[in-house]
Design a protein around this motif. Sequence first.
Motif, PDB file in Angstrom:
ATOM      1  N   LEU A 218       8.499   7.728  -8.676  1.00 41.15           N
ATOM      2  CA  LEU A 218       7.712   6.749  -9.412  1.00 41.15           C
ATOM      3  C   LEU A 218       6.926   7.535 -10.455  1.00 41.15           C
ATOM      4  O   LEU A 218       6.230   8.487 -10.119  1.00 41.15           O
ATOM      5  CB  LEU A 218       6.752   6.036  -8.455  1.00 41.15           C
TER       6      LEU A 218
ATOM      7  N   ALA B   4       6.990  -3.588  -4.736  1.00 43.58           N
ATOM      8  CA  ALA B   4       6.086  -2.803  -3.908  1.00 43.58           C
ATOM      9  C   ALA B   4       5.139  -1.992  -4.780  1.00 43.58           C
ATOM     10  O   ALA B   4       3.924  -1.956  -4.543  1.00 43.58           O
ATOM     11  CB  ALA B   4       6.889  -1.886  -2.998  1.00 43.58           C
ATOM     12  N   ALA B   5       5.707  -1.361  -5.796  1.00 44.46           N
ATOM     13  CA  ALA B   5       4.878  -0.520  -6.653  1.00 44.46           C
ATOM     14  C   ALA B   5       3.857  -1.373  -7.391  1.00 44.46           C
ATOM     15  O   ALA B   5       2.671  -1.036  -7.472  1.00 44.46           O
ATOM     16  CB  ALA B   5       5.761   0.237  -7.648  1.00 44.46           C
TER      17      ALA B   5
ATOM     18  N   GLU C  21      17.159  16.124  -1.658  1.00 42.69           N
ATOM     19  CA  GLU C  21      16.157  17.135  -1.336  1.00 42.69           C
ATOM     20  C   GLU C  21      15.867  17.986  -2.572  1.00 42.69           C
ATOM     21  O   GLU C  21      14.712  18.289  -2.893  1.00 42.69           O
ATOM     22  CB  GLU C  21      16.642  18.004  -0.174  1.00 42.69           C
TER      23      GLU C  21
ATOM     24  N   ARG D 202      12.298  18.300  -4.769  1.00 38.92           N
ATOM     25  CA  ARG D 202      11.528  19.538  -4.701  1.00 38.92           C
ATOM     26  C   ARG D 202      11.571  20.376  -5.950  1.00 38.92           C
ATOM     27  O   ARG D 202      10.759  21.283  -6.115  1.00 38.92           O
ATOM     28  CB  ARG D 202      12.017  20.366  -3.513  1.00 38.92           C
TER      29      ARG D 202
ATOM     30  N   ILE E  19      10.373   5.205  -2.219  1.00 36.23           N
ATOM     31  CA  ILE E  19      10.859   5.237  -3.600  1.00 36.23           C
ATOM     32  C   ILE E  19      11.162   6.689  -3.964  1.00 36.23           C
ATOM     33  O   ILE E  19      10.331   7.578  -3.737  1.00 36.23           O
ATOM     34  CB  ILE E  19       9.772   4.663  -4.539  1.00 36.23           C
TER      35      ILE E  19
ATOM     36  N   ASP F  37       5.244  10.787  -8.990  1.00 36.42           N
ATOM     37  CA  ASP F  37       5.148  10.826  -7.524  1.00 36.42           C
ATOM     38  C   ASP F  37       6.556  10.754  -6.968  1.00 36.42           C
ATOM     39  O   ASP F  37       7.249   9.750  -7.164  1.00 36.42           O
ATOM     40  CB  ASP F  37       4.309   9.643  -7.036  1.00 36.42           C
ATOM     41  N   ARG F  38       6.975  11.828  -6.333  1.00 33.75           N
ATOM     42  CA  ARG F  38       8.342  11.815  -5.824  1.00 33.75           C
ATOM     43  C   ARG F  38       8.343  11.483  -4.327  1.00 33.75           C
ATOM     44  O   ARG F  38       7.422  11.872  -3.618  1.00 33.75           O
ATOM     45  CB  ARG F  38       8.993  13.171  -6.076  1.00 33.75           C
ATOM     46  N   GLU F  39       9.360  10.820  -3.920  1.00 29.88           N
ATOM     47  CA  GLU F  39       9.506  10.384  -2.520  1.00 29.88           C
ATOM     48  C   GLU F  39       8.252   9.654  -2.038  1.00 29.88           C
ATOM     49  O   GLU F  39       7.410  10.205  -1.353  1.00 29.88           O
ATOM     50  CB  GLU F  39       9.787  11.575  -1.602  1.00 29.88           C
ATOM     51  N   HIS F  40       8.181   8.454  -2.481  1.00 24.46           N
ATOM     52  CA  HIS F  40       6.954   7.706  -2.270  1.00 24.46           C
ATOM     53  C   HIS F  40       7.152   6.595  -1.240  1.00 24.46           C
ATOM     54  O   HIS F  40       7.835   5.615  -1.496  1.00 24.46           O
ATOM     55  CB  HIS F  40       6.552   7.095  -3.615  1.00 24.46           C
ATOM     56  N   PRO F  41       6.590   6.736  -0.035  1.00 29.28           N
ATOM     57  CA  PRO F  41       6.780   5.700   0.971  1.00 29.28           C
ATOM     58  C   PRO F  41       5.802   4.534   0.760  1.00 29.28           C
ATOM     59  O   PRO F  41       4.699   4.737   0.235  1.00 29.28           O
ATOM     60  CB  PRO F  41       6.450   6.412   2.268  1.00 29.28           C
ATOM     61  N   PHE F  42       6.216   3.348   1.129  1.00 27.75           N
ATOM     62  CA  PHE F  42       5.300   2.213   0.969  1.00 27.75           C
ATOM     63  C   PHE F  42       5.453   1.219   2.102  1.00 27.75           C
ATOM     64  O   PHE F  42       6.453   1.223   2.820  1.00 27.75           O
ATOM     65  CB  PHE F  42       5.564   1.497  -0.366  1.00 27.75           C
TER      66      PHE F  42
ATOM     67  N   LEU G 277      22.380  13.823   0.650  1.00 30.88           N
ATOM     68  CA  LEU G 277      21.290  14.354   1.466  1.00 30.88           C
ATOM     69  C   LEU G 277      20.659  15.578   0.811  1.00 30.88           C
ATOM     70  O   LEU G 277      19.445  15.676   0.637  1.00 30.88           O
ATOM     71  CB  LEU G 277      21.893  14.752   2.817  1.00 30.88           C
TER      72      LEU G 277
ATOM     73  N   ALA H 174       0.843  -1.190   0.000  1.00 27.52           N
ATOM     74  CA  ALA H 174       0.000   0.000   0.000  1.00 27.52           C
ATOM     75  C   ALA H 174       0.875   1.236   0.000  1.00 27.52           C
ATOM     76  O   ALA H 174       1.945   1.237   0.609  1.00 27.52           O
ATOM     77  CB  ALA H 174      -0.882   0.004   1.235  1.00 27.52           C
ATOM     78  N   TRP H 175       0.431   2.244  -0.671  1.00 24.38           N
ATOM     79  CA  TRP H 175       1.065   3.553  -0.491  1.00 24.38           C
ATOM     80  C   TRP H 175       0.668   4.065   0.865  1.00 24.38           C
ATOM     81  O   TRP H 175      -0.467   3.863   1.297  1.00 24.38           O
ATOM     82  CB  TRP H 175       0.597   4.546  -1.553  1.00 24.38           C
TER      83      TRP H 175
END
Lengths: 919, 1090
Positions: B1029, B1065-1066, B955, B959, B1026, B1007-1012, B951, A33-34
């Motif tokens: 994406l 994951a994606a 960023e 952005r 990620i 989609d930037r900086e994509h947590p999963f 780092l 899941a996102w």
Amino acid sequence: MLTVVPSRRAANQMIDRRLAEHEPLSGFGARSAWTHDTTTLRELTARAYRDHPSPGRLLQSPAPRFLLAEILEQLEPEVRSLFGPGIGLAGTARAVEAAIAEIRQAGLSALDLARATGGRRRLKALACVLDAYERKLTANDWWDEADVLVSAADRVRSGEWAPPGLDQLGVSGLYDVTRLQGRLLIELARRAAQTTIIVPFDPHHERLCAYAFPYIKMWEGVVDPGLAIDIEFLDGDQQASDLPVILRAADPADEAARVAEWIRERAQSGCALEEISVVAAGGDRTYALLARELDRVGVCHHARRAVRLAETPLLGATLMVFRLLDEGFKREHLQAWVSTALTSRLDANLLAAPLGTGPPASDSPAIWKHALAGIQSPSAAAFNTALDQVHELATREHSPAAFWRKYEHILDVVGLSETTVIPTRDRDRWEETIDQVRQSLTMLGRWDTSAVGWRTHRRHLLESLSGKSAPIGTASRGVAVLTPLDARALVFHHTAVMGLGEGAYARQQSATAVLGDGEREWLNEQIGERVFRTATDEAREAMLLLTERVGVTSGDVMLSYADQDDDGNPQLPAYALTAIEDELELEPAATSERHAVEAWRFDRSSELVIRSQELERQRAVYFAHAADQRRGQGNGFDGQLSPATTAELAAELSDGRLTHWSASRLESWRQCPHQFFMRHVLRLYELDEQPLEAEPTALGTVAHEALRRLYGETPALQKPSRDSIAAAVDAAGASLPARERGDPAVWSVLSEQVTAVLVRYFEYVGEKVPTGGRAPVAFELSFGRPDDELPPVLVTTSTEPVELSGRLDRLDRDQFQLYVYFLGALAWAEAEQVVPPPSVTGTIHCLRGPKALDEVEAPNPNKIREMIGITIDAAVDGGYDPSPADSTLCKWCDFRRACRIASSTPTYAGLDPTRGDAE
Amino acid sequence: MSNQLELSLAERMGIEDVTDTSIRSSGQRELSLEQLAVVRFDDDLVVTAGAGSGKTRTLVELYANLVESPESVGMASDDFGPERILCLTFTERAAREIKERIREVISDPEHRRQLETAPISTFHAFCASVLRRHPLEANIDPGFSVLSDDVAQELLMRIAVETLHRGVAGGDLAARQAVQLLGLARAGERLVHLVQAIRTAGWETRQPIVRFEEQLEQVAAAIEHDLPRSVAAAVEALIAAARDANLKQPKARGYLTAIEAAYDAWSEEPTPANEEILDQACKAPYASWRFEAATELRHAARDAITLLRGARAELEHQAELGCWPALAVSIRAAYRDVRVSRRVLDYDDLLLRTRDLLISHPGVQRHYSERFRAVLVDEHQDTDPVQQEILTLLLGAEAIADQSIEGAPRWCVVGDAKQAIYGFRGARVEAYRELATQADQRDALRILRSNYRSRPELVAFHNAFFPDVLDPDTHAGQAPYEEQVAHRKPSGEVAVEFLRPFDPSDNGKAKPAVSQREHEARALAMRLKAACDPDGVDTIRVEDPANGETRPAKPGDIAVLLRRMTDVEPYRHALQVVGLESVVVGSGSFYGRQEVYDCLNAIDAALTPRDPIPLIAFLRSPMAGLTDEGIYRLARNWDRRSGSPLRDHVFSSPESVLSDEELAVIEDARSILNELVNRADTESPGNTLAWLLDRTAYTAIVDALPDRAQRRANLRRLVSIADRAPRDGTKLLAEFAAGFRRRTDVPPRERDAPLPDAGNRAVIMSIHQAKGLEFPIVAVADIGSRSRFRIDEVAFDSELGIVAKRWDDALGDWIPTLSHERAKQHAKERDAAEEERLLYVASTRARDRLILSAGVKGNVWLELVEAFAQRDDPGLVTPSQSEWTDRFATAAVIESELPDPARSYLEPLPTAPGDTTAREVAGLLAGLPADAGPRASAAHDSMRAARWRGLIGHEALQRVPLHPPSDFDLEGWLNRVVGVDADEIPTLAGFIEDHVQPTLGTAQKVDREHPFRLRLPDAGTVVGTIDCLWQGTDGEWWIWDYKFGGPNPDLDAFHDAQLAVYALAAAAALDLGRVSGRVWHVDGTEHRDL
Ligand code: SF4
């Protein structure tokens, strides 16, 4: 659907629950899941900021603190005085930062604050600081958290930005948003087609929820018929769990042990560890204890904020550089630095002992190089390089960039950066901290410029470190140990809430140091809302948090507190606990029996443990007999030896194989046979370390030697000049190994003391000793040893005659006058018992103390022989009194720490000889 | 209650029925008349509460009444909650007890909630809360922490030595002198005591120097006037008496003539030389003076001369004597600097800083005196001057003197001058006495005379015994005894026993104090053992405090009280020997305990491998468990001169030397030490120590020993001290051990220790610690031991300041000075008075039986009791010599049962799977060790730079606008908004302009900086983020991962694996068939596709 929850952990729990319900989507059977759409306020604002086309630059922690520190430094004197004299202290910036953040989160500007001060000094002062802060922000186009929130809310309102999935908005588990956060939520709700607010408690329970009412009012205040906002409350009788159990433990350690046991029982009855949580209301100390106990019972656990980073050994070793700069190159610090395993390139086996020969303290590293000069090893080289570089940090000013580069280099040199020794995670924390310093200073334009002294750099570091915690365990693996706030909105099957002593829930708000309850109440009144939390709010929130825990836990709940704190001070239960007790009509808990902690684990075999127990018990029983009852039990010098060994020892003693007897050895025996055993049988010795101050024995040696020199030059000497005495003392001192002299400056004073004593002695000799031809023929005259000219003295014992050797301080020709010098004031009593060899008259000169100059008659030589004989006989046949003659001996005894007589027997253990009993 | 007292009380209170000893107060609780007189609180009150008089109860009722019906005490009811009543106690224990009992009596929930944070606390805790609220005004760091007493003392000691050392090295005269006189360590110790005393007295930093100078002026004046006069008076008195005695003996007459001549000469010319002659003349041997007053008069004359000579010495050697105040001041300043830089306060700071705050900030002072509507103080007689000042500041000085001040808080001070026993710590009972006198004058002194604690027989003993003991005529300012009225039922049994020393082995020769004490201890232990034997003739019956029933005594009913804990061992030991388990409360010898040494030795053996002593200590301790026999053989076999450390020898010992069993022990010991070394500093000192105890099963071993409870408690305390060490500044194990060792060398001053959970064990504690407690049976041991009064050569007197004797080099001795002599007088006087009160406090702890026991002979207590025992009907029993011998004199060693040592092992529970990071998974897939990967060597300069670039670079890439406006200044943005270093900008800008903006700018979705969260069946959850994406216009999905620091072939496999996890994951999240992946090496603008 966008859901806002209080914490990432809560979000994850929610997602996982959803994932568990759904069919797998991809071929691997995996579900994923996102996590964007189940989010926290913090993440949401971070995204809003990232998506902003031209934001101001974000001041990330600790940049605002640095900025405020600068502002505080530059304040006008009148404003400073409004704060009070403590404004210049290091920790103030943090408190002011917290207060400013709170005020800005409340949506107040400097102007608003200035209007609301009502003559209050602190508010006035804060308004000035806030004004300067706002100006700095505007001038540099910097943003802080509050700006980000404001801009996010504005952009949502204007339709410029919206987080994905905002068709439906859910807000769950929150109740204490700040005003700016509240605004953002409301703007989001305005854009959403449907909003559901889930309030995690029963609103009819007035006393419990008083704290959360402003939040509910906030939502109820959004009166817009076009908006679909539903507020759902958790209903009061959702309580699925049985009644909570209350545990009243003896002390925090006991409490932790019992909670750990409680968890283990639940785990053993089949509950997954992830379904169990502990809420540690008592703060870090509770974590540390619980973590230890959980480890003992083998329960896997994790906590996000477990130990204060600044208190970890890694930081201790890392910050040692600053300690060396601050306190000088102390031996003790260097030894600790060398002996910790964290400095992997410094070999303790190689370096620790030579460091002992150096001085206790020194201002420069040169002396240490000298001490290590003889060691050829990369370890010593690394150590020297590191010390030089540390020294270099202090000698001139550096820009932060240069300073921290060098600092890190030092850490590299001593091996403090090697991840083989240091857990990667701890290392990362350190690097993160340095990165934050760098980022903040870069923003403020101070990173590469402005060379400053090391103290400023230290301050930066400490400011960045303060309040940081390090985690324990791996996130989400095992039992979760949570803070009360982190536990919000999480659901577990079993929950223990521990540390519920008085004041447990009080949050450590650093802002209260400048924004006290008085000011808070006042501002709330001015604003007409309860925006600033007071102690009362905290107490109310405590009840809310605790009730939520009890309410959402479906399995067992245990609430616990300790009767005493760590210092043994009594503690009362927190009011939140007693209130629940009353509410649920629970039986008041009696103090529980101390938890019988299992005694050991790991791989020590039980045979070894039982052996140790028996051995120790034997000793205890043996020492339970008074000294006179222990006599003659055939023990070997009070080591508990087998009869065979004791006999062997006695034989060696009597035939002279063990030791040759001398006056000083007899004396040592007489003082304490066990000491004799340690020194002459086991041949133990103390590791030499250079003391700051020379030991009394060294002073004695110097006095002896000085007298030898003086008389050696002029045998009939009566009254040498002070200068010549001083010269003799100096020369005698110089002949002593440097290590024994201790610190040179202290030594020079002490040697003056010796000079003064000798001057007085010669006064006495001049006045009182019959003059006319007493001429010394020998000093420090040694007899009876293999290389000595003089033969030993034969003493008859019941078995074989014993040869006695020794050394005479001084021997005069005419009357065969023997002198024995004593330097200590205490020595008088001992002096009377000293055993001079026969056939001469003995004179004892106590060089110091009020009785210093008297003479004693030496005892009859035959009596002395007899005495010696008896003593040796007793030593051989075990008929001696196996304890020290005088308990003060233990205090100064080199073997005190290895001695089980001193710590086992009544007579010697408890006495504090420094305070000398009058009897 | 005596009739007369009742009448007067009733009269004052307007109550008629005086026969009713208990009436109901406004609530439902019963109170006696005298208690009610306090609870009514009709004025600012001073309450004198004798032992057992229900003081706490009265205070609690007073408090409850204030909260529940303030109007009944004539105060307005609005806003009169617990927050507005300040209640100060002397110990935490008392604070808790009061609070707990208030909780019980108050019913209103809001009040009860407020109670949690209400200021019912010790002075120290109250001050800490004031300072937390006003740190800036008080000039202290807001994040301050409080040092424990032990640590503070050790720190001060170190600073004293360092200051002296620096002074000596820098040629400072004062430091040189001090070191020359006493040596570095002793001078340091002395100065530490001075600094502590000065701070307790509340003196300003420089005050000792100022006072020293003032004192010199007074000495000069005294030399001119008072001192010669008193010499003259004393000598004249002696001469007159001698003349009156009409001495016949020629020798005696000769002395008289000599004195007369010397006196004449001195009167003519009062020079030091003549003083000396006069002194010598008065010194004449006693035997020659056969008239009665001779001794006293001669002493008086010589004392007067000594004072005069001391005064001269003081003036003459003022420069020398001045070194002490100067050093004390500079050490105090240095100590303060260190506290400031470490951001810590010590206990004295809490008081001093609060006082200073209240003085320097009237606003703050006003805040508190307005906030508190009532101030209650318990145990006021034990307050020290600073506490007293704080109190005055809170109440307002005028309000204390004059009750009519508007708006000042109402106050009530409870105390008992008879129980003032903390003078040695700086407490001043005078303040209480003064308040009591003032209160008496305005009829506001209340005396609680009832005794609810002790049996009437015991009260009768007190009433008979103590009026003579506490006699204001013997010691000026001694608190007189007020007769008590017993309230319990009489039992008709003996109340007091007096065990006198009859030593059967006594051959008339004086025995050393140690053995006398041992002898007494054994007898006392036998007595107490017999008391607990329900069938024996000597059993003692007590009233169970829980249910009021009478039953035979149990060990838990007994308290053995000692004057000094330094003498505790013989008593503890004797009880152990007779099989009465005991718990020692707060023994000063904690730092000398075996278990403490054992732990420290293990650490030292591990960390200082060359040192043979800790190693041997460790081996023979039960942590390793080698027999002495084994140690003997090992050491005899070791050739010390070979230069190889004992440790190497021990751990490579041939089998011929040791038995198999011993070899196993050695092997185990070696592995313990190795593990300890490896463990040291991977965790905190506390954790390491706790681990050590577990690893060695030390706790289990201790369980086999006679006083296991005490030992276990000591171990807990040790671990708890270690746990807090990091907060005190010692984070490394070696530092902790070093600091702790210093404390074992110089044990810190005894402090109030907690009452451990004693269970059914007798407790042994100091009289000071027993204050406020009660026990069915109290044995006051060692009543014969002499008071340990002594005054150091350098001392502090709260009036005279720092006083010192002078060292005379020619004489080789200390000679008195006037100030020192006077200080000695003060101290002696105070000490003697306090000694008497100590006996009172000790005796009044008993509920049913008091046993007074003596061993050593030589104290006024023993004399007092012996004299009392001679009375006709003293009400105490004293066993005769034969009884003594029969019953108590022989104590056999009773061996305790060895508990079963076999315990089950603990099986570690299996660890459960949890979240894994994508990075970990990738590492696993790529076959790299757990913490390998690009960051493992981040410490090196180049890697660190790369890390930083990464780092910031990430960023920027997250952005940077993908559809920039035409005038967008990318380089400026990178620099200003993201903070990219100038020399990094071109590369990064190039990458963005060439790859990021063109590609992502035209993508369908980005989609930037994509947590999963990726949940794999049976393998837990993988979490990650990620970098980017996106979906191209062709519908294809891509994952981009940015890397900085240039390509590194070693890590390719790792990167591939990482991309694979992301792709999975994606795909799983979006239900995609296919996702492509690319690793961008931004620095080299290279990429690698999956
Ligand atoms: S500590 Fe005491 S008993 Fe032990 S060896 Fe030393 S002097 Fe003897």
